[in-house]
Design a protein around this motif. Structure first.
Motif, PDB file in Angstrom:
ATOM      1  N   LEU A   4       9.305  11.839 -38.807  1.00 48.01           N
ATOM      2  CA  LEU A   4      10.117  11.962 -40.010  1.00 48.01           C
ATOM      3  C   LEU A   4      10.439  10.597 -40.595  1.00 48.01           C
ATOM      4  CD1 LEU A   4      12.639  14.815 -39.102  1.00 48.01           C
ATOM      5  CD2 LEU A   4      10.676  14.936 -40.635  1.00 48.01           C
ATOM      6  N   ARG A   5      10.705   9.647 -39.720  1.00 41.88           N
ATOM      7  CA  ARG A   5      11.030   8.304 -40.200  1.00 41.88           C
ATOM      8  C   ARG A   5       9.827   7.676 -40.903  1.00 41.88           C
ATOM      9  NH1 ARG A   5      14.688   3.999 -36.808  1.00 41.88           N
ATOM     10  NH2 ARG A   5      15.389   2.831 -38.640  1.00 41.88           N
ATOM     11  N   ILE A   6       8.646   7.861 -40.326  1.00 42.26           N
ATOM     12  CA  ILE A   6       7.431   7.336 -40.950  1.00 42.26           C
ATOM     13  C   ILE A   6       7.187   8.015 -42.300  1.00 42.26           C
ATOM     14  CG2 ILE A   6       4.922   7.192 -40.728  1.00 42.26           C
ATOM     15  CD1 ILE A   6       5.321   6.899 -37.706  1.00 42.26           C
ATOM     16  N   LEU A 187      22.016  -1.875 -38.836  1.00 46.87           N
ATOM     17  CA  LEU A 187      22.267  -2.254 -40.232  1.00 46.87           C
ATOM     18  C   LEU A 187      21.232  -1.639 -41.171  1.00 46.87           C
ATOM     19  CD1 LEU A 187      23.331  -6.000 -39.965  1.00 46.87           C
ATOM     20  CD2 LEU A 187      24.759  -3.956 -40.036  1.00 46.87           C
ATOM     21  N   LEU A 188      19.983  -1.551 -40.719  1.00 42.69           N
ATOM     22  CA  LEU A 188      18.956  -0.919 -41.551  1.00 42.69           C
ATOM     23  C   LEU A 188      19.260   0.565 -41.748  1.00 42.69           C
ATOM     24  CD1 LEU A 188      15.697  -2.589 -40.169  1.00 42.69           C
ATOM     25  CD2 LEU A 188      16.798  -2.990 -42.377  1.00 42.69           C
ATOM     26  N   THR A 189      19.746   1.210 -40.687  1.00 41.03           N
ATOM     27  CA  THR A 189      20.131   2.615 -40.805  1.00 41.03           C
ATOM     28  C   THR A 189      21.297   2.782 -41.777  1.00 41.03           C
ATOM     29  OG1 THR A 189      19.384   3.096 -38.555  1.00 41.03           O
ATOM     30  CG2 THR A 189      20.971   4.617 -39.534  1.00 41.03           C
ATOM     31  N   LEU A 190      22.295   1.901 -41.643  1.00 43.55           N
ATOM     32  CA  LEU A 190      23.435   1.952 -42.566  1.00 43.55           C
ATOM     33  C   LEU A 190      22.993   1.705 -44.002  1.00 43.55           C
ATOM     34  CD1 LEU A 190      26.282   0.052 -40.662  1.00 43.55           C
ATOM     35  CD2 LEU A 190      26.160   2.490 -41.182  1.00 43.55           C
ATOM     36  N   ALA A 191      22.038   0.787 -44.183  1.00 44.29           N
ATOM     37  CA  ALA A 191      21.552   0.486 -45.530  1.00 44.29           C
ATOM     38  C   ALA A 191      20.877   1.704 -46.153  1.00 44.29           C
ATOM     39  CB  ALA A 191      20.582  -0.690 -45.482  1.00 44.29           C
ATOM     40  N   ALA A 192      20.079   2.436 -45.363  1.00 45.53           N
ATOM     41  CA  ALA A 192      19.408   3.630 -45.884  1.00 45.53           C
ATOM     42  C   ALA A 192      20.419   4.703 -46.263  1.00 45.53           C
ATOM     43  CB  ALA A 192      18.425   4.171 -44.842  1.00 45.53           C
ATOM     44  N   LEU A 251      15.294   8.805 -48.002  1.00 42.16           N
ATOM     45  CA  LEU A 251      16.217   7.808 -47.474  1.00 42.16           C
ATOM     46  C   LEU A 251      16.838   8.291 -46.169  1.00 42.16           C
ATOM     47  CD1 LEU A 251      17.995   6.635 -50.752  1.00 42.16           C
ATOM     48  CD2 LEU A 251      16.667   5.194 -49.209  1.00 42.16           C
ATOM     49  N   ARG A 252      17.177   9.566 -46.101  1.00 49.54           N
ATOM     50  CA  ARG A 252      17.723  10.130 -44.868  1.00 49.54           C
ATOM     51  C   ARG A 252      16.687  10.089 -43.748  1.00 49.54           C
ATOM     52  NH1 ARG A 252      23.320  10.777 -45.051  1.00 49.54           N
ATOM     53  NH2 ARG A 252      23.913  11.498 -47.122  1.00 49.54           N
ATOM     54  N   PHE A 253      15.459  10.441 -44.074  1.00 48.30           N
ATOM     55  CA  PHE A 253      14.401  10.387 -43.068  1.00 48.30           C
ATOM     56  C   PHE A 253      14.172   8.958 -42.593  1.00 48.30           C
ATOM     57  CE2 PHE A 253      12.100  14.453 -44.696  1.00 48.30           C
ATOM     58  CZ  PHE A 253      13.022  15.216 -43.999  1.00 48.30           C
ATOM     59  N   ALA A 254      14.152   8.004 -43.545  1.00 48.34           N
ATOM     60  CA  ALA A 254      13.897   6.612 -43.194  1.00 48.34           C
ATOM     61  C   ALA A 254      15.013   6.034 -42.346  1.00 48.34           C
ATOM     62  CB  ALA A 254      13.713   5.776 -44.461  1.00 48.34           C
ATOM     63  N   ALA A 255      16.237   6.531 -42.536  1.00 42.63           N
ATOM     64  CA  ALA A 255      17.349   6.043 -41.727  1.00 42.63           C
ATOM     65  C   ALA A 255      17.132   6.355 -40.263  1.00 42.63           C
ATOM     66  CB  ALA A 255      18.665   6.686 -42.212  1.00 42.63           C
TER      67      ALA A 255
END
Length: 261
Positions: A4-6, A187-192, A251-255
């Motif tokens: 999902l993230r990919i 931080l990357l997760t928070l940014a997404a 964005l949710r998936f990328a987080a």
């Protein structure tokens, strides 16, 4: 979850590419009206997604809206991350009254609902992207601050950092080699998640005519404009809704989520 993230990253990459190319790839100006081609169905007259109630090309307006929405989201999240991380590192490292002061400041911001703060600023200066940027940045920095402060406390007290200080290595070394690698993924997760919040907030404010206003090609504004014509042209209101859903979902998936250890 990795798949999902990919998928989310791939979707955002494709969206970023078409956003950078902008309305020019459609061959239409998003602000150009053609009253002879009102509510044209998709694929008719060279309009890939049809036209709106003023004969403006929907594809061009969606791409123009993507530039505004994603640009503002990226700008707001980057500013919030810089402020939150900077204050979090200082508070976690110094401790004492500095930590208490910054903690009190963050608690004060949390006491006021984020969307209410943005609404207040937008009411003072309507139809200004600078107002939206400031309001959204002020609501996002707290999460970056809280995560960074906690992780900084833990890392600074670790044996590795104590050894580095005994060896005479400077704070820049500790920051670069120990702190940043420790909280970078978080931080990357928070940014997404923050970007998803900004995208949704912009559409919400535009829909209720508090944020950006017509003729700006913003997705929430487009939804509000097409509401009276949803029966005659359901595709016209569905287009910005689907763009918003696609962006937030990716964005949710990328987080992603933290993998189980």
């Amino acid at each position: 979850m990795r798949a999902l993230r990919i998928a989310g990253i791939a979707g955002l990459t494709g969206l970023a590419i078409v956003t950078v190319l902008g309305p020019d790839i459609t061959g239409y100006d998003p602000a150009r009206q053609d009253l002879r081609a009102i509510l044209v169905p998709p694929g008719t007259g060279g309009h890939m997604l049809g036209t709106d109630h003023l004969g403006r090309d929907l594809a061009a307006r969606l791409l123009g809206g993507a530039q505004i929405t994603l640009g503002l989201a990226g700008f707001a999240v980057a500013s919030a991350a810089f402020l939150g991380v900077s204050l979090g590192v200082v508070a976690g490292w110094r401790g004492g009254w500095v930590d208490r002061l910054f903690g009190l400041l963050s608690d004060s911001v949390l006491a006021l609902p984020g969307l209410l703060l943005v609404l207040l600023l937008a009411a003072i200066h309507p139809n200004s992207w600078w107002t939206l940027y400031i309001g959204l940045s002020l609501t996002l920095w707290v999460e970056f601050f809280r995560v960074t402060r906690v992780r900084t406390r833990i890392v600074v007290a670790s044996p590795a950092v104590e050894a580095a200080e005994l060896l005479g290595l400077g704070k820049w070394h500790v920051l670069r080699r120990h702190l940043v690698p420790d909280f970078a993924d978080q931080l990357l997760t928070l940014a997404a998640f923050g970007a998803a919040t900004v995208v949704t907030a912009l559409a919400t404010l535009g829909f209720i005519s508090v944020g950006l206003r017509p003729p700006t090609p913003e997705w929430g504004v487009m939804m509000a404009e097409m509401m009276p014509s949803w029966r005659e042209a359901p595709w016209a209101i569905a287009a910005p809704v689907l763009c918003l859903a696609f962006t937030v979902l990716n964005l949710r998936f990328a987080a992603g989520v933290e993998e189980e250890r």
